[in-house]
Design a protein around this motif. Structure first.
Motif, PDB file in Angstrom:
ATOM      1  N   ASN A  15     -12.030  91.669 -18.080  1.00  0.00           N
ATOM      2  CA  ASN A  15     -11.265  92.604 -18.778  1.00  0.00           C
ATOM      3  C   ASN A  15     -11.615  92.996 -20.237  1.00  0.00           C
ATOM      4  O   ASN A  15     -12.464  92.237 -20.708  1.00  0.00           O
ATOM      5  N   VAL A  16     -10.719  93.744 -20.852  1.00  0.00           N
ATOM      6  CA  VAL A  16     -11.264  94.116 -22.401  1.00  0.00           C
ATOM      7  C   VAL A  16     -10.992  92.870 -23.371  1.00  0.00           C
ATOM      8  O   VAL A  16     -11.602  92.697 -24.435  1.00  0.00           O
ATOM      9  N   ASP A  17     -10.268  91.963 -22.863  1.00  0.00           N
ATOM     10  CA  ASP A  17     -10.178  90.571 -23.956  1.00  0.00           C
ATOM     11  C   ASP A  17     -11.230  89.824 -23.309  1.00  0.00           C
ATOM     12  O   ASP A  17     -11.097  88.699 -24.142  1.00  0.00           O
ATOM     13  N   GLY A  18     -12.188  89.969 -22.458  1.00  0.00           N
ATOM     14  CA  GLY A  18     -13.062  89.236 -22.201  1.00  0.00           C
ATOM     15  C   GLY A  18     -13.019  88.177 -21.086  1.00  0.00           C
ATOM     16  O   GLY A  18     -13.762  87.399 -20.991  1.00  0.00           O
ATOM     17  N   GLU A  19     -11.650  88.197 -20.345  1.00  0.00           N
ATOM     18  CA  GLU A  19     -11.311  87.127 -19.598  1.00  0.00           C
ATOM     19  C   GLU A  19     -12.145  87.443 -18.215  1.00  0.00           C
ATOM     20  O   GLU A  19     -12.151  88.799 -17.912  1.00  0.00           O
ATOM     21  N   GLN A  20     -12.755  86.694 -17.466  1.00  0.00           N
ATOM     22  CA  GLN A  20     -13.525  86.905 -16.516  1.00  0.00           C
ATOM     23  C   GLN A  20     -13.139  86.114 -15.300  1.00  0.00           C
ATOM     24  O   GLN A  20     -13.060  84.925 -15.231  1.00  0.00           O
ATOM     25  N   SER A  21     -13.475  86.840 -14.177  1.00  0.00           N
ATOM     26  CA  SER A  21     -13.194  86.306 -12.870  1.00  0.00           C
ATOM     27  C   SER A  21     -14.319  86.263 -12.046  1.00  0.00           C
ATOM     28  O   SER A  21     -15.129  87.393 -12.065  1.00  0.00           O
ATOM     29  N   GLU A  22     -14.572  85.483 -11.053  1.00  0.00           N
ATOM     30  CA  GLU A  22     -15.581  85.694  -9.975  1.00  0.00           C
ATOM     31  C   GLU A  22     -15.317  85.360  -8.801  1.00  0.00           C
ATOM     32  O   GLU A  22     -14.582  84.143  -8.504  1.00  0.00           O
ATOM     33  N   ILE A  23     -15.574  85.975  -7.715  1.00  0.00           N
ATOM     34  CA  ILE A  23     -15.346  85.598  -6.410  1.00  0.00           C
ATOM     35  C   ILE A  23     -16.554  85.788  -5.676  1.00  0.00           C
ATOM     36  O   ILE A  23     -17.549  86.559  -5.986  1.00  0.00           O
ATOM     37  N   GLU A  24     -16.883  84.745  -4.672  1.00  0.00           N
ATOM     38  CA  GLU A  24     -18.230  84.704  -4.104  1.00  0.00           C
ATOM     39  C   GLU A  24     -17.763  84.430  -2.588  1.00  0.00           C
ATOM     40  O   GLU A  24     -17.138  83.342  -2.199  1.00  0.00           O
ATOM     41  N   LEU A  25     -18.513  85.010  -1.628  1.00  0.00           N
ATOM     42  CA  LEU A  25     -17.919  85.130  -0.196  1.00  0.00           C
ATOM     43  C   LEU A  25     -19.293  84.991   0.540  1.00  0.00           C
ATOM     44  O   LEU A  25     -20.228  85.922   0.412  1.00  0.00           O
ATOM     45  N   THR A  26     -19.789  84.040   1.529  1.00  0.00           N
ATOM     46  CA  THR A  26     -20.831  83.991   2.236  1.00  0.00           C
ATOM     47  C   THR A  26     -20.136  84.266   3.742  1.00  0.00           C
ATOM     48  O   THR A  26     -19.277  83.527   4.128  1.00  0.00           O
ATOM     49  N   THR A  27     -20.683  85.340   4.685  1.00  0.00           N
ATOM     50  CA  THR A  27     -19.934  85.339   5.859  1.00  0.00           C
ATOM     51  C   THR A  27     -21.049  86.090   6.683  1.00  0.00           C
ATOM     52  O   THR A  27     -22.188  86.559   6.418  1.00  0.00           O
ATOM     53  N   GLU A  28     -20.683  86.117   8.086  1.00  0.00           N
ATOM     54  CA  GLU A  28     -21.664  86.778   8.780  1.00  0.00           C
ATOM     55  C   GLU A  28     -21.037  88.239   9.268  1.00  0.00           C
ATOM     56  O   GLU A  28     -19.695  88.595   9.127  1.00  0.00           O
ATOM     57  N   GLY A  29     -21.747  89.218   9.370  1.00  0.00           N
ATOM     58  CA  GLY A  29     -21.449  90.534   9.470  1.00  0.00           C
ATOM     59  C   GLY A  29     -22.479  91.322  10.569  1.00  0.00           C
ATOM     60  O   GLY A  29     -23.580  90.721  10.768  1.00  0.00           O
ATOM     61  N   VAL A  30     -22.216  92.596  10.439  1.00  0.00           N
ATOM     62  CA  VAL A  30     -23.076  93.522  11.390  1.00  0.00           C
ATOM     63  C   VAL A  30     -23.646  94.658  10.959  1.00  0.00           C
ATOM     64  O   VAL A  30     -23.074  95.194  10.036  1.00  0.00           O
ATOM     65  N   GLU A 130      -7.738 100.720 -20.520  1.00  0.00           N
ATOM     66  CA  GLU A 130      -8.886 100.086 -20.586  1.00  0.00           C
ATOM     67  C   GLU A 130      -9.085  99.720 -19.222  1.00  0.00           C
ATOM     68  O   GLU A 130      -8.479  99.221 -18.590  1.00  0.00           O
ATOM     69  N   PRO A 131     -10.435  99.903 -19.016  1.00  0.00           N
ATOM     70  CA  PRO A 131     -11.214  99.691 -17.829  1.00  0.00           C
ATOM     71  C   PRO A 131     -11.601  98.190 -17.696  1.00  0.00           C
ATOM     72  O   PRO A 131     -11.750  97.553 -18.379  1.00  0.00           O
ATOM     73  N   LEU A 132     -11.522  97.867 -16.181  1.00  0.00           N
ATOM     74  CA  LEU A 132     -12.022  96.484 -15.755  1.00  0.00           C
ATOM     75  C   LEU A 132     -13.552  96.582 -15.715  1.00  0.00           C
ATOM     76  O   LEU A 132     -13.900  97.603 -14.837  1.00  0.00           O
ATOM     77  N   ILE A 133     -14.351  95.978 -16.193  1.00  0.00           N
ATOM     78  CA  ILE A 133     -15.788  95.769 -16.087  1.00  0.00           C
ATOM     79  C   ILE A 133     -16.105  95.142 -14.926  1.00  0.00           C
ATOM     80  O   ILE A 133     -16.093  93.959 -14.812  1.00  0.00           O
ATOM     81  N   ASN A 134     -17.051  95.693 -13.758  1.00  0.00           N
ATOM     82  CA  ASN A 134     -17.256  95.023 -12.726  1.00  0.00           C
ATOM     83  C   ASN A 134     -18.620  95.049 -12.418  1.00  0.00           C
ATOM     84  O   ASN A 134     -19.457  95.880 -12.475  1.00  0.00           O
ATOM     85  N   LYS A 135     -19.227  93.786 -11.688  1.00  0.00           N
ATOM     86  CA  LYS A 135     -20.311  93.609 -11.258  1.00  0.00           C
ATOM     87  C   LYS A 135     -20.205  93.299  -9.626  1.00  0.00           C
ATOM     88  O   LYS A 135     -19.685  92.303  -9.454  1.00  0.00           O
ATOM     89  N   LEU A 136     -21.021  94.042  -8.838  1.00  0.00           N
ATOM     90  CA  LEU A 136     -20.837  93.456  -7.438  1.00  0.00           C
ATOM     91  C   LEU A 136     -22.530  93.333  -7.004  1.00  0.00           C
ATOM     92  O   LEU A 136     -23.301  94.160  -7.196  1.00  0.00           O
ATOM     93  N   LYS A 137     -22.624  92.198  -6.306  1.00  0.00           N
ATOM     94  CA  LYS A 137     -24.016  91.811  -5.893  1.00  0.00           C
ATOM     95  C   LYS A 137     -23.849  91.490  -4.370  1.00  0.00           C
ATOM     96  O   LYS A 137     -23.167  90.719  -4.022  1.00  0.00           O
ATOM     97  N   ILE A 138     -24.521  92.113  -3.445  1.00  0.00           N
ATOM     98  CA  ILE A 138     -24.549  92.166  -1.878  1.00  0.00           C
ATOM     99  C   ILE A 138     -25.705  91.721  -1.440  1.00  0.00           C
ATOM    100  O   ILE A 138     -26.739  92.528  -1.608  1.00  0.00           O
ATOM    101  N   GLU A 139     -26.092  90.464  -1.015  1.00  0.00           N
ATOM    102  CA  GLU A 139     -27.270  90.199  -0.579  1.00  0.00           C
ATOM    103  C   GLU A 139     -27.196  89.996   1.183  1.00  0.00           C
ATOM    104  O   GLU A 139     -26.347  89.544   1.544  1.00  0.00           O
ATOM    105  N   LEU A 140     -28.160  90.777   1.545  1.00  0.00           N
ATOM    106  CA  LEU A 140     -28.455  90.521   3.062  1.00  0.00           C
ATOM    107  C   LEU A 140     -29.466  89.794   3.463  1.00  0.00           C
ATOM    108  O   LEU A 140     -30.652  89.945   3.091  1.00  0.00           O
TER     109      LEU A 140
END
Length: 141
Positions: A15-30, A130-140
């Motif tokens: 967020n604009v105050d520099g507070e950061q959160s992170e989520i990581e998920l590993t799963t099976e998909g099709v 104020e926007p939330l700044i997001n980074k999304l990384k998807i590994e196959l």
């Protein structure tokens, strides 16, 4: 032809105050191909806060990716570098208008559809200033 893939999703939000959160998920998909597009389908978990939701990534090209969610959460996000898209985030707690602006999009998959999708985007929820700044990384894998 459908094939099972291990999918690793890493989402970071600041967020604009520099507070950061992170989520990581590993799963099976099709993964499957249809009409020259690649689709990746997986189930969200409690970890992502969207348990009971099915997520479908649609890779239309190296320049456009969309994410569709159905279930306890429903929304569509469209990522196209330099473009802004409006959508509505439907949850069991209510509906929230959102606007997504994609700063960066990279789709790097090999012939076996292994590789990485990276997206950097700004997210405005409910017309916040104020926007939330997001980074999304998807590994196959």
């Amino acid at each position: 032809m459908k094939e099972t893939k291990v999918i690793r999703v890493i989402g970071k939000q600041k967020n604009v105050d520099g507070e950061q959160s992170e989520i990581e998920l590993t799963t099976e998909g099709v993964l499957y191909e249809k009409n020259n597009h690649i689709y990746i389908v997986y189930e969200e978990t409690e970890l992502s806060g969207m348990e009971g939701t099915t997520t479908t990534l649609k890779i239309e090209s190296n320049k456009r990716v969309s994410i569709n969610r159905f279930g306890t959460t429903k929304n569509q996000l469209i990522f196209e570098e330099g473009e802004s898209y409006k959508t509505v985030y439907n949850t069991m707690y209510g509906n929230f208008p959102m606007e997504v602006f994609t700063n960066y999009l990279s789709v790097n998959l090999d012939e076996q559809n292994k590789g990485v999708i990276e997206i950097r985007y700004d997210l405005n929820v409910a017309d916040s200033m104020e926007p939330l700044i997001n980074k999304l990384k998807i590994e196959l894998m």
